[in-house]
Design a protein around this motif. Structure first.
Motif, mmCIF file in Angstrom:
data_model
loop_
_atom_site.group_PDB
_atom_site.id
_atom_site.type_symbol
_atom_site.label_atom_id
_atom_site.label_comp_id
_atom_site.label_asym_id
_atom_site.label_seq_id
_atom_site.Cartn_x
_atom_site.Cartn_y
_atom_site.Cartn_z
ATOM 1 N N GLY A 274 91.140 25.213 36.058
ATOM 2 C CA GLY A 274 90.423 25.629 34.859
ATOM 3 C C GLY A 274 91.322 25.740 33.642
ATOM 4 N N GLU A 275 92.628 25.889 33.889
ATOM 5 C CA GLU A 275 93.597 25.958 32.806
ATOM 6 C C GLU A 275 94.338 24.628 32.623
ATOM 7 N N SER A 276 93.796 23.569 33.227
ATOM 8 C CA SER A 276 94.309 22.209 33.066
ATOM 9 C C SER A 276 95.698 22.009 33.664
ATOM 10 N N ILE A 277 96.002 22.732 34.756
ATOM 11 C CA ILE A 277 97.316 22.601 35.387
ATOM 12 C C ILE A 277 97.168 22.545 36.906
ATOM 13 N N SER A 278 98.257 22.176 37.566
ATOM 14 C CA SER A 278 98.340 22.227 39.022
ATOM 15 C C SER A 278 99.798 22.407 39.403
ATOM 16 N N SER A 279 100.040 22.801 40.641
ATOM 17 C CA SER A 279 101.409 23.029 41.097
ATOM 18 C C SER A 279 102.173 21.731 41.297
ATOM 19 N N THR A 280 101.488 20.598 41.190
ATOM 20 C CA THR A 280 102.151 19.294 41.329
ATOM 21 C C THR A 280 102.457 18.653 39.974
ATOM 22 N N LEU A 281 102.033 19.301 38.911
ATOM 23 C CA LEU A 281 102.234 18.744 37.570
ATOM 24 C C LEU A 281 103.638 19.074 37.078
ATOM 25 N N PRO A 282 104.443 18.073 36.708
ATOM 26 C CA PRO A 282 105.785 18.371 36.187
ATOM 27 C C PRO A 282 105.699 18.988 34.794
ATOM 28 N N ASN A 283 106.669 19.845 34.467
ATOM 29 C CA ASN A 283 106.697 20.491 33.150
ATOM 30 C C ASN A 283 105.368 21.175 32.831
ATOM 31 N N VAL A 284 104.875 21.919 33.803
ATOM 32 C CA VAL A 284 103.537 22.496 33.706
ATOM 33 C C VAL A 284 103.389 23.392 32.489
ATOM 34 N N ILE A 285 104.474 24.020 32.052
ATOM 35 C CA ILE A 285 104.400 24.948 30.923
ATOM 36 C C ILE A 285 103.956 24.256 29.635
ATOM 37 N N GLN A 286 104.128 22.959 29.565
ATOM 38 C CA GLN A 286 103.713 22.215 28.381
ATOM 39 C C GLN A 286 102.195 22.055 28.312
ATOM 40 N N PHE A 287 101.534 22.172 29.446
ATOM 41 C CA PHE A 287 100.109 21.864 29.520
ATOM 42 C C PHE A 287 99.207 23.084 29.690
ATOM 43 N N VAL A 288 99.773 24.204 30.124
ATOM 44 C CA VAL A 288 98.939 25.361 30.416
ATOM 45 C C VAL A 288 98.323 25.931 29.145
ATOM 46 N N GLN A 289 97.146 26.511 29.283
ATOM 47 C CA GLN A 289 96.435 27.116 28.162
ATOM 48 C C GLN A 289 97.187 28.354 27.666
ATOM 49 N N ARG A 290 97.263 28.497 26.352
ATOM 50 C CA ARG A 290 97.898 29.680 25.758
ATOM 51 C C ARG A 290 96.823 30.753 25.596
ATOM 52 N N ASP A 291 96.665 31.588 26.629
ATOM 53 C CA ASP A 291 95.535 32.527 26.641
ATOM 54 C C ASP A 291 95.936 33.885 27.212
ATOM 55 N N VAL A 292 97.103 34.367 26.816
ATOM 56 C CA VAL A 292 97.648 35.577 27.432
ATOM 57 C C VAL A 292 97.334 36.842 26.634
ATOM 58 N N PHE A 293 97.586 36.813 25.328
ATOM 59 C CA PHE A 293 97.417 38.033 24.532
ATOM 60 C C PHE A 293 96.289 37.855 23.517
ATOM 61 N N PRO A 294 95.349 38.815 23.500
ATOM 62 C CA PRO A 294 95.219 39.963 24.406
ATOM 63 C C PRO A 294 94.628 39.526 25.747
ATOM 64 N N SER A 295 94.674 40.408 26.724
ATOM 65 C CA SER A 295 94.101 40.090 28.029
ATOM 66 C C SER A 295 92.580 40.126 27.942
ATOM 67 N N GLY A 296 91.992 38.935 27.888
ATOM 68 C CA GLY A 296 90.535 38.860 27.887
ATOM 69 C C GLY A 296 89.950 39.393 29.189
ATOM 70 N N HIS A 297 90.686 39.237 30.291
ATOM 71 C CA HIS A 297 90.215 39.779 31.559
ATOM 72 C C HIS A 297 90.048 41.299 31.473
ATOM 73 N N THR A 298 90.974 41.951 30.787
ATOM 74 C CA THR A 298 90.871 43.403 30.622
ATOM 75 C C THR A 298 89.769 43.753 29.638
#
Length: 309
Positions: A213-237
């Motif tokens: 759902g965040e457009s990443i997988s554990s097999t993707l190289p340089n995953v940090i380049q592709f992950v969604q920037r959705d940390v602050f604030p915590s929407g889950h909280t």
């Protein structure tokens, strides 16, 4: 038909969705040189706005049960659509990650990095419970919406739906202002997560589903380049607290189950390394602001437009 009459068909959640679409359109016009698909996003958002107006008009003029239900529940998949849309925008518009800031604040508050400290208490059964609780985030809104829709008036459902969707959009603005990827990428080895924080039966498939759902997988190289920037604030909280608040306000039958899951869910955001603790603090503050400002917006809306229906 006058514009005010057309607007009067809209539910509160419609108007806040349209306003956020216009906000995204404005951002794409301003930063068209950075967002490669800016024109496609604008066209899609204009079509979405037209569909919202059409759904509202049909629901309020035809008043069939399925049209009213479709009009009220479109917002649930819609916020996921918007979440993926801003994925294409946040990093090009604001290509700076602020994880260093959140790490510094957490360390200043606690003297340690909380996710690293929590690793000392990691057990597979605990990880399994927390991963399932974290996944329940995607179900809590349906539980809330279905019970409100089946037990209460459409106006009360609209009040609850507006607060949830409005809260989502406020959190999305935070992602534009302070992009970050989270501790599983900065303080921990993302590729070793299944080994360092194993569960039992469901942890890995749930984890993989969330990653997808965040457009990443554990097999993707340089995953940090592709992950969604959705940390602050915590929407889950923030959003989980909104669901708990509405559950108790309307005395839903499911409110205590929601409360237990919500408690585990909020703890899991740090234990599972998705969030810094400062993200949770930001989520609590945004929850309070969402409820306070949301009620004022709804009062204004009903006073100016609801009577004309």
């Amino acid at each position: 038909m006058s514009m005010k009459k057309l607007i009067s068909y809209l539910a509160p959640v419609d108007i806040v969705s349209i306003m956020f679409m216009l906000f995204l359109i404005g951002l794409n016009l301003i930063f068209f040189g950075r967002v490669s698909v800016w024109l496609e996003i604008i066209i899609i958002d204009l079509v979405v706005i037209a569909v919202i107006f059409l759904l509202a008009y049909l629901a309020e003029t035809k008043k069939t049960k399925w049209l009213i239900g479709l009009h009220r529940f479109y917002s649930y998949p819609f916020i996921l659509f918007v979440f993926k849309e801003i994925y294409l925008m946040v990093q090009p518009i604001h290509p700076v990650d602020y994880d260093w800031l959140f790490i510094s604040i957490d360390h200043w508050l606690f003297g340690v990095n909380p996710t690293q400290w929590a690793a000392h208490f990691a057990y597979p059964i605990l990880t399994e419970i927390f991963q399932i609780a974290y996944f329940s985030y995607y179900i809590l809104f349906l539980v809330l919406g279905i019970e409100l829709f089946s037990r209460y008036t459409i106006d009360e459902f609209d009040h609850g739906a507006f607060l949830v969707v409005y809260g989502f959009y406020l959190s999305y603005i935070g992602y534009f202002l302070l992009p970050a990827v989270g501790p599983r990428f900065t303080l921990h080895n993302f590729y070793a997560l299944n080994q360092e924080l194993p569960g039992l039966f469901f942890t890995t498939p749930i984890r993989n589903f969330i990653n997808a759902g965040e457009s990443i997988s554990s097999t993707l190289p340089n995953v940090i380049q592709f992950v969604q920037r959705d940390v602050f604030p915590s929407g889950h909280t923030q959003l989980t607290l909104i669901v708990v608040y509405l559950g108790h306000q309307y005395r839903l039958k499911s409110r205590w189950i929601i409360t237990v899951l919500a408690t585990l869910l909020i703890i899991s955001t740090v234990y599972l390394r998705y969030h810094y603790v400062i993200d949770l603090i930001g989520g609590v503050i945004l929850f309070l602001f969402t409820v306070w400002s949301g009620r004022k917006i709804q009062t204004w809306w009903e006073g100016n437009f609801k009577r004309s229906k």
